[in-house]
Enzyme design. Structure first.
Site, PDB file in Angstrom:
ATOM      1  N   SER A 129     144.924  46.165 -28.155  1.00  0.00           N
ATOM      2  CA  SER A 129     145.214  46.715 -26.833  1.00  0.00           C
ATOM      3  C   SER A 129     145.668  48.153 -26.938  1.00  0.00           C
ATOM      4  CB  SER A 129     146.250  45.872 -26.102  1.00  0.00           C
ATOM      5  OG  SER A 129     146.292  46.234 -24.742  1.00  0.00           O
TER       6      SER A 129
ATOM      7  N   ASP B 217     148.934  52.117 -35.838  1.00  0.00           N
ATOM      8  CA  ASP B 217     147.608  52.501 -36.315  1.00  0.00           C
ATOM      9  C   ASP B 217     146.687  52.470 -35.100  1.00  0.00           C
ATOM     10  OD1 ASP B 217     148.636  52.453 -38.868  1.00  0.00           O
ATOM     11  OD2 ASP B 217     147.238  50.966 -39.649  1.00  0.00           O
TER      12      ASP B 217
ATOM     13  N   HIS C 106     155.752  49.945 -34.053  1.00  0.00           N
ATOM     14  CA  HIS C 106     157.042  50.336 -34.623  1.00  0.00           C
ATOM     15  C   HIS C 106     157.708  51.419 -33.778  1.00  0.00           C
ATOM     16  CE1 HIS C 106     156.523  48.386 -38.731  1.00  0.00           C
ATOM     17  NE2 HIS C 106     155.383  48.129 -38.087  1.00  0.00           N
TER      18      HIS C 106
END
Length: 281
Positions: A243, A83, A139
């Site tokens: 980050s 995201d 992921h």
């Protein structure tokens, strides 16, 4: 801002903030703090794996997992790893990558891999910026096998817009971890880039590799024999504060990315990276 940032003990401060974020107060206080944190950053509590009052600290909530099935894995060959907001998406021409408008950095310096140009020059890269609002687990964007991990010690400069436009070679001086995944179409690199207040970079498949630890900070290169199988959408690791992730794709993907790359002001983990089935892959 530049002068203040330069003199701050960024690594030590980041560890302190990490400890503070993971301090476990009494349960009622933890619940109040987490709810206030979620409200301030407009985090959707309904997406979290557990009710907010079951997390022990803000840090515990920050690295929350999502409810099963809430981010279905897209049908394209590759998906988004996090995201985030895509801040850069461009070809890797001549082994050079774009940090910000008019500012570039070198692929070999960034990866500290002498074979980097052979793997990724002529390919395509994407830079994903994660803010506190976002889900902070990363992921796998592809199916394949994890063959190598490189831990590269470095600084912990912020990675916000001001820093990317003012600090030369920001991504090559900050601490980072490169996870290399071998696929049927060539190697794919997932690079976790540390930043100020990122307490740790943690890998889900190898707890021996961890960023911003006390003691000497030494370059590590690990080869996995046999390689570790990984599926598209599998968890690779997490940031214990926000980050950046930089994705490296080989030349075999470039045409598909240039023609059909699916990006917008923000993207969701596991969403299709390439639109349509006529991607050329």
């Amino acid at each position: 801002m530049s002068v203040i940032t330069r003199v701050l003990p960024k690594r030590r401060m980041s560890r302190w903030i990490g400890h503070l974020m993971h301090w476990e107060p009494p349960a009622f206080l933890a619940s109040l703090m987490i709810k206030a944190f979620a409200s301030f950053y407009k985090i959707d509590l309904d997406e979290a794996e557990k009710p907010y009052n079951q997390y022990k600290s803000i840090g515990d909530f920050f690295v929350r997992r999502l409810k099963t099935g809430i981010r279905p894995v897209g049908e394209s060959w590759a998906v988004h790893p996090a995201d985030s907001v895509i801040t850069q998406a461009a070809p890797i021409d001549g082994g050079t990558m774009i940090q910000a408008k008019g500012i570039t950095y070198k692929l070999e310096d960034f990866t500290q891999d002498p074979e980097a140009k052979k793997k990724w020059a002529g390919g395509f890269f994407l830079t994903y910026y994660l803010c506190p609002t976002d889900y902070h687990r990363v992921h796998s964007p592809v199916d394949g096998e994890i063959t190598d991990v490189r831990y590269m010690p470095g600084q912990l400069w912020p990675v916000n817009e001001w820093s990317t436009t003012h600090i030369k070679d920001l991504f090559t001086v900050n601490e980072r971890v490169l996870v290399e995944i071998e696929t049927d179409l060539g190697p794919v690199g997932v690079v976790f880039v540390g930043a100020t207040n990122v307490g740790h970079i943690v890998l889900s498949f190898d707890d021996k590799v961890r960023g911003n630890q006390k003691g000497p900070h030494i370059f590590q290169h690990k080869r996995y024999t046999p390689p570790i199988p990984v599926h598209k959408g599998s968890e690779l690791g997490m940031f214990r504060m926000g980050s950046t992730v930089v994705m490296l794709y080989p030349p075999s993907f470039r045409q598909a990315f240039e023609n059909s790359l699916h990006k917008g002001p923000s993207v969701r983990v596991n969403a299709a990276l390439i639109q349509g089935k006529s991607s050329g892959l």
